[in-house]
Scaffold this motif. Structure first.
Motif, mmCIF file in Angstrom:
data_model
loop_
_atom_site.group_PDB
_atom_site.id
_atom_site.type_symbol
_atom_site.label_atom_id
_atom_site.label_comp_id
_atom_site.label_asym_id
_atom_site.label_seq_id
_atom_site.Cartn_x
_atom_site.Cartn_y
_atom_site.Cartn_z
ATOM 1 N N VAL A 191 -13.285 -24.330 -18.070
ATOM 2 C CA VAL A 191 -12.181 -23.444 -18.364
ATOM 3 C C VAL A 191 -12.660 -22.333 -18.967
ATOM 4 C CG1 VAL A 191 -9.891 -22.885 -19.736
ATOM 5 C CG2 VAL A 191 -10.263 -25.202 -18.491
ATOM 6 N N GLU A 192 -13.362 -22.404 -19.999
ATOM 7 C CA GLU A 192 -14.252 -20.966 -20.468
ATOM 8 C C GLU A 192 -14.912 -20.151 -19.467
ATOM 9 O OE1 GLU A 192 -16.400 -22.303 -23.886
ATOM 10 O OE2 GLU A 192 -15.094 -23.168 -24.685
ATOM 11 N N THR A 193 -15.595 -20.966 -18.725
ATOM 12 C CA THR A 193 -16.589 -20.247 -17.689
ATOM 13 C C THR A 193 -15.621 -19.600 -16.605
ATOM 14 O OG1 THR A 193 -18.164 -21.850 -18.192
ATOM 15 C CG2 THR A 193 -18.563 -20.717 -15.845
ATOM 16 N N ALA A 194 -14.659 -20.328 -16.331
ATOM 17 C CA ALA A 194 -13.656 -19.822 -15.193
ATOM 18 C C ALA A 194 -12.853 -18.443 -15.855
ATOM 19 C CB ALA A 194 -12.528 -20.780 -14.950
ATOM 20 N N ALA A 195 -12.703 -18.483 -17.070
ATOM 21 C CA ALA A 195 -12.007 -17.330 -17.765
ATOM 22 C C ALA A 195 -13.073 -16.013 -17.639
ATOM 23 C CB ALA A 195 -11.702 -17.563 -19.369
ATOM 24 N N ARG A 196 -14.316 -16.353 -17.558
ATOM 25 C CA ARG A 196 -15.227 -15.140 -17.472
ATOM 26 C C ARG A 196 -15.263 -14.525 -16.217
ATOM 27 N NH1 ARG A 196 -18.023 -18.126 -21.245
ATOM 28 N NH2 ARG A 196 -19.572 -19.084 -19.638
ATOM 29 N N ALA A 197 -14.882 -15.466 -14.996
ATOM 30 C CA ALA A 197 -15.197 -14.714 -13.746
ATOM 31 C C ALA A 197 -13.890 -14.090 -13.086
ATOM 32 C CB ALA A 197 -15.285 -16.092 -12.649
ATOM 33 N N PRO A 198 -13.951 -13.375 -12.235
ATOM 34 C CA PRO A 198 -12.480 -12.646 -11.541
ATOM 35 C C PRO A 198 -11.571 -13.883 -10.976
ATOM 36 C CG PRO A 198 -14.636 -11.544 -10.855
ATOM 37 C CD PRO A 198 -15.095 -12.895 -11.467
ATOM 38 N N HIS A 199 -12.211 -14.810 -10.390
ATOM 39 C CA HIS A 199 -11.588 -16.099 -9.573
ATOM 40 C C HIS A 199 -12.323 -17.318 -9.964
ATOM 41 C CE1 HIS A 199 -9.472 -13.040 -7.267
ATOM 42 N NE2 HIS A 199 -10.671 -12.481 -6.968
ATOM 43 N N ALA A 200 -11.426 -18.379 -10.140
ATOM 44 C CA ALA A 200 -11.953 -19.632 -10.316
ATOM 45 C C ALA A 200 -11.341 -20.749 -9.704
ATOM 46 C CB ALA A 200 -12.536 -19.862 -11.734
ATOM 47 N N ALA A 201 -11.920 -21.840 -9.251
ATOM 48 C CA ALA A 201 -11.122 -23.079 -8.852
ATOM 49 C C ALA A 201 -11.897 -24.156 -9.549
ATOM 50 C CB ALA A 201 -11.161 -23.132 -7.501
ATOM 51 N N LEU A 202 -11.140 -25.061 -10.350
ATOM 52 C CA LEU A 202 -11.736 -26.243 -10.950
ATOM 53 C C LEU A 202 -11.116 -27.374 -10.426
ATOM 54 C CD1 LEU A 202 -11.550 -24.962 -14.700
ATOM 55 C CD2 LEU A 202 -13.084 -24.481 -13.073
#
Ligand SMILES: C[S@@+](CC[C@H](N)C(=O)[O-])C[C@H]1O[C@@H](n2cnc3c(N)ncnc32)[C@H](O)[C@@H]1O
Length: 397
Positions: A191-202
């Protein structure tokens, strides 16, 4: 040389082609014959790989599975093409051109992302798994779009990628891991890594409690052919807090509207069994509203209604009989109706469908479905049959 390296030699590739359709019962005889001309180690690697490819057909289709390489864990943990393709298209629609696929496994997702025209950095820390992912990119002609890196994802700099995709390992030494903090890497890291990217899917397990979904995420539950496959936490879709259920192959997506739980109402002529993704996404109220129905019981995800309104999000059944749970009565009814094919469905009942079928011994030319459930708390049997498309069109209302 390890098994994969052996299989990637010209002799290995030729042998893989030769053993491709070997049935388990023939393996011993085939192995004995091939060992006359090839090293035993290569023969057993080829037969093992052929077996894994056969297992992978259900996920990847015969054509891709027949060209790809697998490890036992890799085939088990990989995303099926239908789901990976759906997600990759969503990322593409968001304008994503390059993605860091963190925890790439044997490359199930990386392949779908690349085929959607997205450049992929595919990372896995397990040396063999990373090598298999590389071999798969090569085997499917996608090496130009997929760069495979053997590394710990927590040490990878994802700056410069328009999206990250994380599919953490969810299996510990003893079966599946349910606690998202026990994922490798833990969900909080993802989730932390996702927050740093413009888009993310986990990608996460579909059984994840809704409480652990971060407020910034959109949560989507995905089923394929009626089987729930996964949940995805999306970031950067412009819809924080949104909840969706997507049914493949469609895709058909039901958007949550934050409706309160549907009211309990008397049993109507039709019963709707919502798709598993709808149930996991807690969108039964949205389906109940669509079909003009309510719940059979406050704690059970069966919707009852008076009309057969077609919806992709639930299977409709016409109910002919309702009675308190009683095996003898069911047996008598089925005999009278000459039901030989009995489908048993249950929610809120501890009865084992197989055991019930054994006890009632259905015989005859007709088919029926029995729902073992609770109606206003009481164990109840509802008997009926699926509403077919033609019935729906001609039915009143
Ligand atoms: C569920 S699998 C990924 C499956 C993949 N999406 C596919 O479709 O083939 C998870 C992978 O994460 C890898 N993994 C777990 N923790 C990791 C870490 N800290 N760094 C890199 N890879 C990791 C495991 O080796 C495993 O291959």
């Amino acid at each position: 040389m390890n098994d994969l390296a052996l299989l990637l030699t010209p002799e290995g590739r030729a042998l893989l082609d030769e053993v491709r359709d070997t049935e388990p019962a023939q393996e011993l005889a085939v192995a004995t014959r091939l060992r006359r001309d090839h090293p035993a180690e290569l023969v057993s690697a080829a037969l093992g790989q052929a077996r894994l490819r056969q297992r992978a057909v259900a996920k990847f289709g015969a054509e891709d599975a027949g060209r790809m390489f697998f490890t036992p864990n890799g085939v088990e943990q990989s995303t099926r093409t239908s789901v990976a393709t759906y997600r990759a298209r969503r990322l593409k629609e968001l304008g994503v051109t390059c993605v860091a696929d963190l925890c790439c496994g044997i490359g199930g997702d990386a392949v779908a992302l690349a085929r959607a025209g997205i450049r992929v950095l595919a990372v896995d820390r397990d040396p063999l798994t990373a090598a298999v992912a590389r071999a798969n990119a090569e085997a499917l002609g996608l090496a130009g779009l997929i760069e495979v890196r053997e590394a710990d994802v927590t040490e990878v700099d994802t700056a410069g990628y328009d999206a990250v995709f994380v599919d953490p390992a969810r299996r510990g030494g003893r079966g599946r891991v349910f606690d998202p903090e026990a994922y490798s890497p833990p969900l909080s890291w993802a989730v932390e890594t996702a927050a740093r990217a413009p888009h993310a899917a986990l990608k996460i397990a579909p059984g994840i409690p809704h409480e652990v979904v971060p407020a910034a995420a959109e949560a989507e539950w995905i089923s394929d052919g009626g089987d729930v496959k996964e949940a995805v936490l999306w970031f950067g879709t412009g819809a924080p807090g949104a909840v969706r259920a997507t049914l493949l192959p469609g895709p058909r997506t039901l958007l949550g509207r934050g409706l309160p739980d549907p009211a309990v109402r008397p049993v109507g002529r039709y019963l709707y069994e919502p798709d598993g993704a709808v149930i996991r996404a807690h969108l039964v109220a949205e389906v109940a509203e669509e079909v003009g129905g309510g719940l059979l019981d406050a704690t059970i995800a069966y919707v009852t209604a008076d009309e057969p309104r077609p919806t992709p999000y639930a299977t409709a059944y016409e109910i002919t009989d309702r009675m308190p749970f009683n095996v003898k009565k069911l047996k008598a009814l089925l005999r009278e109706r000459e039901v030989g094919t009995l489908t048993v469905k249950k929610r809120g009942s501890a009865v084992e469908p197989e055991e019930l079928r054994r006890k009632v011994r259905p015989q005859g030319p007709n088919a029926a479905t029995v729902f073992l459930t609770r109606v206003a708390g009481a164990p109840t049997m509802l008997i009926g049959a699926p509403v077919r498309a033609g019935d729906r069109a001609s039915a009143p209302g």
